[in-house]
Design an enzyme around this catalytic site. Sequence first.
Site, PDB file in Angstrom:
ATOM      1  N   TYR A  27       7.052   9.908  -3.369  1.00 22.97           N
ATOM      2  CA  TYR A  27       6.567   9.972  -4.506  1.00 22.97           C
ATOM      3  C   TYR A  27       5.580  11.294  -4.806  1.00 22.97           C
ATOM      4  O   TYR A  27       4.686  11.360  -4.069  1.00 22.97           O
ATOM      5  CB  TYR A  27       5.871   8.787  -4.981  1.00 22.97           C
ATOM      6  CG  TYR A  27       5.481   8.378  -6.443  1.00 22.97           C
ATOM      7  CD1 TYR A  27       6.443   8.197  -7.457  1.00 22.97           C
ATOM      8  CD2 TYR A  27       4.241   8.828  -6.758  1.00 22.97           C
ATOM      9  CE1 TYR A  27       6.070   8.105  -8.666  1.00 22.97           C
ATOM     10  CE2 TYR A  27       3.824   8.782  -8.293  1.00 22.97           C
ATOM     11  CZ  TYR A  27       4.793   8.380  -9.133  1.00 22.97           C
ATOM     12  OH  TYR A  27       4.402   8.510 -10.289  1.00 22.97           O
ATOM     13  N   ASN A  65      -1.340   6.884  -8.578  1.00 25.61           N
ATOM     14  CA  ASN A  65      -2.579   5.855  -9.140  1.00 25.61           C
ATOM     15  C   ASN A  65      -2.560   4.896  -8.535  1.00 25.61           C
ATOM     16  O   ASN A  65      -1.851   4.338  -7.805  1.00 25.61           O
ATOM     17  CB  ASN A  65      -2.553   6.081 -10.707  1.00 25.61           C
ATOM     18  CG  ASN A  65      -1.155   5.445 -11.190  1.00 25.61           C
ATOM     19  OD1 ASN A  65      -0.707   4.784 -10.464  1.00 25.61           O
ATOM     20  ND2 ASN A  65      -0.779   5.778 -12.500  1.00 25.61           N
ATOM     21  N   HIS A 114      -9.737  14.034 -10.843  1.00 19.14           N
ATOM     22  CA  HIS A 114      -8.393  13.516 -10.817  1.00 19.14           C
ATOM     23  C   HIS A 114      -8.051  12.433 -11.825  1.00 19.14           C
ATOM     24  O   HIS A 114      -6.983  12.451 -12.010  1.00 19.14           O
ATOM     25  CB  HIS A 114      -8.147  12.854  -9.301  1.00 19.14           C
ATOM     26  CG  HIS A 114      -7.628  13.753  -8.324  1.00 19.14           C
ATOM     27  ND1 HIS A 114      -6.542  14.220  -8.120  1.00 19.14           N
ATOM     28  CD2 HIS A 114      -8.250  14.742  -7.454  1.00 19.14           C
ATOM     29  CE1 HIS A 114      -6.285  15.062  -7.213  1.00 19.14           C
ATOM     30  NE2 HIS A 114      -7.492  15.322  -6.620  1.00 19.14           N
ATOM     31  N   GLU A 132     -11.980   9.097   1.367  1.00 20.30           N
ATOM     32  CA  GLU A 132     -10.616   9.648   1.720  1.00 20.30           C
ATOM     33  C   GLU A 132     -10.916  11.166   2.097  1.00 20.30           C
ATOM     34  O   GLU A 132     -10.542  11.716   3.342  1.00 20.30           O
ATOM     35  CB  GLU A 132      -9.803   9.691   0.508  1.00 20.30           C
ATOM     36  CG  GLU A 132      -8.561  10.609   0.530  1.00 20.30           C
ATOM     37  CD  GLU A 132      -7.900  10.993  -0.676  1.00 20.30           C
ATOM     38  OE1 GLU A 132      -8.418  10.675  -1.719  1.00 20.30           O
ATOM     39  OE2 GLU A 132      -6.741  11.847  -0.549  1.00 20.30           O
ATOM     40  N   HIS A 133     -11.587  11.886   1.497  1.00 19.56           N
ATOM     41  CA  HIS A 133     -11.975  13.337   1.912  1.00 19.56           C
ATOM     42  C   HIS A 133     -13.504  13.170   2.155  1.00 19.56           C
ATOM     43  O   HIS A 133     -14.522  12.815   1.242  1.00 19.56           O
ATOM     44  CB  HIS A 133     -11.914  14.306   0.684  1.00 19.56           C
ATOM     45  CG  HIS A 133     -10.636  14.306   0.042  1.00 19.56           C
ATOM     46  ND1 HIS A 133     -10.241  13.816  -1.190  1.00 19.56           N
ATOM     47  CD2 HIS A 133      -9.562  14.671   0.652  1.00 19.56           C
ATOM     48  CE1 HIS A 133      -8.976  13.723  -1.299  1.00 19.56           C
ATOM     49  NE2 HIS A 133      -8.536  14.630  -0.534  1.00 19.56           N
ATOM     50  N   GLN A 146     -13.314  16.566  -7.448  1.00 21.82           N
ATOM     51  CA  GLN A 146     -12.523  15.742  -7.160  1.00 21.82           C
ATOM     52  C   GLN A 146     -12.278  14.526  -8.137  1.00 21.82           C
ATOM     53  O   GLN A 146     -11.622  13.731  -8.432  1.00 21.82           O
ATOM     54  CB  GLN A 146     -12.584  15.090  -5.697  1.00 21.82           C
ATOM     55  CG  GLN A 146     -12.171  16.196  -4.580  1.00 21.82           C
ATOM     56  CD  GLN A 146     -10.957  16.577  -4.819  1.00 21.82           C
ATOM     57  OE1 GLN A 146      -9.919  16.180  -4.871  1.00 21.82           O
ATOM     58  NE2 GLN A 146     -10.843  18.063  -4.760  1.00 21.82           N
ATOM     59  N   GLU A 163       5.488 -19.684  31.476  1.00 21.19           N
ATOM     60  CA  GLU A 163       5.235 -20.193  29.914  1.00 21.19           C
ATOM     61  C   GLU A 163       6.242 -20.982  29.343  1.00 21.19           C
ATOM     62  O   GLU A 163       6.387 -21.492  28.441  1.00 21.19           O
ATOM     63  CB  GLU A 163       5.635 -18.600  29.233  1.00 21.19           C
ATOM     64  CG  GLU A 163       4.491 -17.579  29.513  1.00 21.19           C
ATOM     65  CD  GLU A 163       4.832 -16.325  28.768  1.00 21.19           C
ATOM     66  OE1 GLU A 163       5.814 -16.164  27.895  1.00 21.19           O
ATOM     67  OE2 GLU A 163       4.273 -15.319  28.874  1.00 21.19           O
TER      68      GLU A 163
END
Length: 442
Positions: free
Chosen positions: A122, A206, A254, A319-320, A251, A408
């Site tokens: 995407y 988004n 955006h 994120e950044h 930023q 087991e």
Amino acid sequence: MAIEYLKRGKSDADRAEDDAKTRAVVEATLKDIETRGDAAVRELSEKFDNYSPASFRLSQDEIDDLIAQLSDRELADIKFAQEQVMNFARAQRASMTDIEVETLPGVILGHKNIPVQSVGCYVPGGKFPMVASAHMSVATASVAGVPRIIACTPPFQGKPNPAVIAAMHLGGAHEIYVMGGIQAIGAMALGTETIDPVHMLVGPGNAFVAEAKRQLFGRVGIDLFAGPTETMVIADETVDAEICATDLLGQAEHGYNSPAVLVTNSRKLAEETLSEIDRLLGILPTADTARVSWQDYGEVILCDSYDEMLQVADEIASEHVQVMTDRDDWFLENMTCYGALFLGPRTNVSNGDKVIGTNHTLPTKKAGRYTGGLWVGKFLKTHSYQKILTDEAATLIGEYGSRLCLLEGFVGHAEQCNVRVRRYGGINVPYGAPAPYRDAAE
Ligand SMILES: NC(=O)c1ccc[n+]([C@@H]2O[C@H](COP(=O)([O-])OP(=O)(O)OC[C@H]3O[C@@H](n4cnc5c(N)ncnc54)[C@H](O)[C@@H]3O)[C@@H](O)[C@H]2O)c1
Ligand SMILES: [Zn+2]
């Protein structure tokens, strides 16, 4: 901790309410796409993007015509950025090796890295045609050796964007669709009458796009949760307010929901940055979005010490994270939760976004606590295998296995081992009984 907020963003409760609304919209929309396929995709594209072409998939002629609309300079710039991304991805690919080791005499264990066989990339394009996102997903998938790469992007101002389509094509996309939002994500993952579903979805977007991927995880793989951009600036008085404010607003533009956070140990820098942001919002052409993001999600956090700055930054897991201090490498050594680091005043987040070569598809909403960003390794699946080459090894592992299965209560499992102990070791283990204990050294 003595941290002080000079500015605070939306409360956690308000953010959670926004998320709940997005979740509900996405759930209903994906259900519609699953039930009605292409018809639903077309209606959604008309509704959200006012776009209803004869075919959402671009033909080779259409792709060639779009690329021909770019100037030589534009094409060369796109190629330069793509080459940087692919060069770094190739180096990262080389760091991942297949292995095969003999862990005990006659026991061979290995793993091999196999490309995901089909991916849906995407590339966002609602507000800005995000050319670079095509390098990050499509070109990186090519480096990984993915045999089927499909790419989707919404129309930009009513039509396919030439630069985005060129980047997708040059990056190696095998199918290109002009389709955005939930409908693109849903169509790629669930398939429609005209689109074969993919095995994995990648790429940023988004809140609707990120949430759609999250809901589809399980049906298909996803790279990571990569929603609306977040940025953090960690700064001390080695830098000034102009650079901090520029990096925060750079930023915040955006969209309407991009958090930008300053973490500093200087009250002077914090206060000057706040007024510099006001000044820049008066001249930045994209101030419409940047201002809303800054009002709703902007934060300025004043700390007492570098340790405190580190702690706050790891807690937010932005994120950044742009670090401009007298000890940038100390942050590199010690930070544990973030998408990517941008170290020193000479570089900046938009270098990473567009051109320098690291991948810009990065974790948001604290996903940096459990994953890094998209990279060539996300397109590779690491699969293990095993072989036993000798009767002795089959017997030794079989005996341990026999007893451990019964520990087991797994009698059927134990028999898988026992039959080998009888056959390759000549030892008569009664059906369903544990193998007798022998010293491994014998
Ligand atoms: N995390 C990362 O790595 C990263 C990287 C780059 C970009 N981003 C983010 O990607 C986002 C791009 O967003 P964008 O909107 O410009 O483009 P986009 O392509 O992500 O979304 C556009 C699509 O959203 C859909 N849409 C719009 N309004 C809707 C609504 N009310 N309900 C349902 N669907 C709706 C439409 O179908 C449209 O095609 C930004 O938030 C940006 O910060 C994140
Ligand atoms: Zn950005």
